[in-house]
Design a protein around this motif. Structure first.
Motif, PDB file in Angstrom:
ATOM      1  N   ARG A   1       0.843  -1.190   0.000  1.00  0.00           N
ATOM      2  CA  ARG A   1       0.000   0.000   0.000  1.00  0.00           C
ATOM      3  C   ARG A   1       0.880   1.243   0.000  1.00  0.00           C
ATOM      4  O   ARG A   1       0.987   1.928   1.008  1.00  0.00           O
ATOM      5  N   PRO A   2       1.505   1.528  -1.145  1.00  0.00           N
ATOM      6  CA  PRO A   2       2.351   2.731  -1.188  1.00  0.00           C
ATOM      7  C   PRO A   2       1.480   3.989  -1.266  1.00  0.00           C
ATOM      8  O   PRO A   2       0.314   3.903  -1.642  1.00  0.00           O
ATOM      9  N   PHE A   3       2.048   5.139  -0.881  1.00  0.00           N
ATOM     10  CA  PHE A   3       1.386   6.411  -1.169  1.00  0.00           C
ATOM     11  C   PHE A   3       1.769   6.752  -2.613  1.00  0.00           C
ATOM     12  O   PHE A   3       2.851   7.250  -2.881  1.00  0.00           O
ATOM     13  N   LYS A   4       0.850   6.448  -3.526  1.00  0.00           N
ATOM     14  CA  LYS A   4       1.178   6.433  -4.951  1.00  0.00           C
ATOM     15  C   LYS A   4       1.597   7.786  -5.521  1.00  0.00           C
ATOM     16  O   LYS A   4       2.363   7.856  -6.462  1.00  0.00           O
ATOM     17  N   SER A   5       1.067   8.863  -4.952  1.00  0.00           N
ATOM     18  CA  SER A   5       1.371  10.175  -5.533  1.00  0.00           C
ATOM     19  C   SER A   5       2.723  10.702  -5.045  1.00  0.00           C
ATOM     20  O   SER A   5       3.130  11.785  -5.402  1.00  0.00           O
ATOM     21  N   MET A   6       3.393   9.921  -4.211  1.00  0.00           N
ATOM     22  CA  MET A   6       4.633  10.422  -3.596  1.00  0.00           C
ATOM     23  C   MET A   6       5.854   9.628  -4.058  1.00  0.00           C
ATOM     24  O   MET A   6       5.743   8.492  -4.499  1.00  0.00           O
TER      25      MET A   6
ATOM     26  N   GLU B   1       9.339  10.662   0.074  1.00  0.00           N
ATOM     27  CA  GLU B   1       8.156  11.239   0.722  1.00  0.00           C
ATOM     28  C   GLU B   1       7.359  10.186   1.478  1.00  0.00           C
ATOM     29  O   GLU B   1       6.811  10.454   2.547  1.00  0.00           O
TER      30      GLU B   1
ATOM     31  N   LEU C   1       8.961   9.892   4.657  1.00  0.00           N
ATOM     32  CA  LEU C   1       8.829  11.111   5.456  1.00  0.00           C
ATOM     33  C   LEU C   1       7.472  11.180   6.157  1.00  0.00           C
ATOM     34  O   LEU C   1       7.362  11.742   7.241  1.00  0.00           O
ATOM     35  N   VAL C   2       6.427  10.601   5.533  1.00  0.00           N
ATOM     36  CA  VAL C   2       5.119  10.566   6.194  1.00  0.00           C
ATOM     37  C   VAL C   2       5.268   9.888   7.546  1.00  0.00           C
ATOM     38  O   VAL C   2       4.831  10.400   8.578  1.00  0.00           O
TER      39      VAL C   2
ATOM     40  N   ARG D   1       9.362   1.994   5.051  1.00  0.00           N
ATOM     41  CA  ARG D   1       8.411   2.950   5.625  1.00  0.00           C
ATOM     42  C   ARG D   1       8.064   2.547   7.054  1.00  0.00           C
ATOM     43  O   ARG D   1       7.939   3.391   7.940  1.00  0.00           O
TER      44      ARG D   1
END
Lengths: 323, 242
Positions: free
Chosen positions: B90-95, B99, B102-103, B155
């Motif tokens: 479940r990546p943060f796709k827009s980052m 980043e 960093l979240v 992450r």
């Protein structure tokens, strides 16, 4: 803060000051009142779209309740005017506070829902709010209420010009807030929520709290945008104050402009609201709705990331073209 | 037994009429490498979801580091030191990869007053360790499957966990990639991080774990050293289809 960040910040505030100065100069110089009559609506939509984007764009929670917040803003102003004859700035300020509180309340009730379920719940909020106002005699009920403008304050020579400048100030406040949210840790948290809420929560993001903050900010700005509308039309009735058109427009403007950056809703609002104003004068106000729909479909198909995405794509092509 | 880092005590979970977990109890010691196995649908991921707070448990209690966390939301558990990866990344796709990490640093490692530069330095240190150093500025949507798995672990590491839960981080990877991820997990464990590993690849579980627990239909059917578990009749029946 990096030097680049500082430079951008200074640039932003210089731009904002120039924008307000321009609005003010227009009010002093231009004679034709229609310019301000139309300009006010455009500025109002910039505020609404910017407000919508904080929750709908950054966090990805598609909100159909813009008209609920807008209408509550209108009627907060009506109530304050009838009850205590409050001046305009008090109406706007109180509307913002009411909007923030409403945003929190609505958020607590609806933000546990995701995706389409959240969107449906926000439609319901509009219907509830409209029904309540329709049955409230003090603010005019279903028939609406006529309002008298107080005398205009110098240096303005007409009330509509003053409203125009006030709307310009509200645009700057709304955009500055949206920009701050975008660049702060909250912005990164909201983006994480939009991308994957469960992964965000498991990375330590307090998802519900952040969504509530976004909902309260968004609600405050929407209500504040509604407040001066009462004085603008000198009339308020539930059907127009809670018109679904506000919800659809705010959403369409953000999507057409692009939701990933604060400039998106600003561009979208300028483009759509200006087109709508021109069409209203030249053809008919009914064509508006058609144009809105056609443009939305066009952008979803051709440029799903809005004007911002389109510009970025072109920019990338240009850079690749030059060795 | 006050030394348990994680104490799961009688945890149950039902979905409507279906009982996914029934009175699961287990203690995980600090620094342990713990393997969780079981056939599909036996409740492994549900148990992990209950421990990490993605799902509320219906009964029993969960204690972490001496504190009752049964009712805490997931983000607070992450801040206390439970980090996890997901079975389906479940990546943060827009980052970018940077980043994404960093979240976790921004939100999980709070109160340390990290400057932007320190946060960046920490991210690069983690990426280096995990073997993603060259990918920091790549969009996470551009990563290959094995890179995504590694980013999930990275992450999770960025949250500075005491307990790392790896939910099938090796599923669908090729042999050499399995070894890569396994090495990463061993390296993290050597630094003192407790690891719970859910895995279908038996060879990996057996190589990695000091202790293994096998679930079947929401119950613990066996717990012990890898050898003991492999030798268990019930496990062979339920899991290996013998």
């Amino acid at each position: 803060m990096t030097m680049q960040g500082l430079g951008q910040r200074i640039g932003f505030w210089i731009g904002a000051a120039a924008f307000i100065a321009l609005a003010f100069a227009m009010a002093l110089v231009i004679r034709n009142e229609y310019v301000f009559f139309a300009g006010f609506v455009i500025l109002q939509f910039i505020v609404l779209a910017t407000a919508w984007n904080i929750l709908g764009g950054y966090a990805g929670y598609v909100n159909f309740g813009t008209s609920a917040f807008f209408g509550v803003g209108v009627y907060t102003a009506v109530f304050l005017l009838k009850a205590v004859d409050a001046p305009l700035w008090i109406q706007i300020l109180v509307a913002a506070i009411v909007g923030a509180a409403l945003g929190l309340g609505v958020g607590l009730l609806t933000l546990r829902l995701r995706g389409i379920f959240f969107s449906i719940a926000t439609v319901a909020i509009t219907i509830i709010a409209e029904t309540l106002i329709t049955n409230w005699k003090f603010v005019g009920g279903a028939t609406g209420v006529q309002l008298l403008r107080p005398p205009v304050t110098p240096p303005f020579d007409s009330y509509i010009k003053m409203l125009f400048v006030i709307a310009a100030v509200m645009v700057v406040i709304a955009v500055a807030l949206a920009r701050h949210v975008q660049n702060s840790g909250i912005g990164r948290g909201l983006r994480a929520i939009r991308d994957d809420e469960i992964a965000a929560e498991c990375s330590g993001v307090p998802t519900l709290n952040l969504k509530l903050v976004a909902c309260a900010l968004s609600g405050a700005l929407m209500c504040a945008a509604g407040a001066p509308s009462a004085m603008y039309l000198q009339f308020a009735d539930p059907v127009s104050a809670f018109n679904l058109n506000y919800s659809v427009s705010a959403l369409a403007m953000s999507l057409i402009g692009g939701t990933s950056h604060w400039i998106g809703p600003v561009l979208g609002a300028i483009l759509l609201a200006t087109t709508q104003q021109l069409l209203t004068v030249t053809i008919s106000s009914e064509v508006n709705v058609l144009v809105l729909g056609v443009m939305l479909v066009l952008f979803v198909v051709v440029a799903p990331e809005g004007i911002i995405g389109l510009v970025r794509r072109v920019w990338r092509l240009v850079r690749r073209g030059t060795p | 037994m006050s030394e348990a880092l994680l104490r799961v005590d009688g945890v149950s979970k039902r979905f409507g009429g279906f009982t996914a977990l029934e009175g699961i109890s287990v203690d995980i010691r600090p620094g342990e490498r713990f393997g969780l196995i079981g056939p599909n649908g036996s409740g492994k991921t549900t148990l992990i979801n209950c421990i990490s707070g993605v799902l509320p448990s219906d009964g029993g209690s969960i204690r972490f580091n001496g504190e009752d966390i049964t009712r805490l939301p997931a983000y607070k558990r992450t801040r206390r030191g439970i980090a996890r990866s997901f079975q389906v990344p479940r990546p943060f796709k827009s980052m970018t990869v940077l980043e994404n990490l960093l979240v976790a640093i921004d939100f999980a490692v709070i109160g340390h007053g990290l400057s932007t530069r320190q946060a960046d330095a920490e991210v690069f240190e983690i990426l280096d360790k995990i073997g993603l150093a060259g990918k920091a500025h790549v969009a996470s949507s551009q990563l290959s499957q094995v890179e995504l798995r590694k980013m999930e672990l990275a992450r999770a590491m960025a949250a500075r966990p005491k307990l790392l839960i790896s939910d099938e981080a090796m599923a669908g990877l090729a042999g050499s990639e399995v070894d890569e991820v396994l090495d990463v997990l061993l390296k993290l464990n050597a630094e003192g991080i407790t690891v719970i590993m859910i895995e279908h690849i038996m060879q990996a579980v057996m190589r990695f774990s000091e202790r293994v627990m096998c679930l079947d239909a929401g119950r613990v059917i066996c717990e012990g050293t890898p050898q003991q578990v492999m030798a268990d009749k019930g496990v062979q029946e339920a899991y290996l289809g013998a």
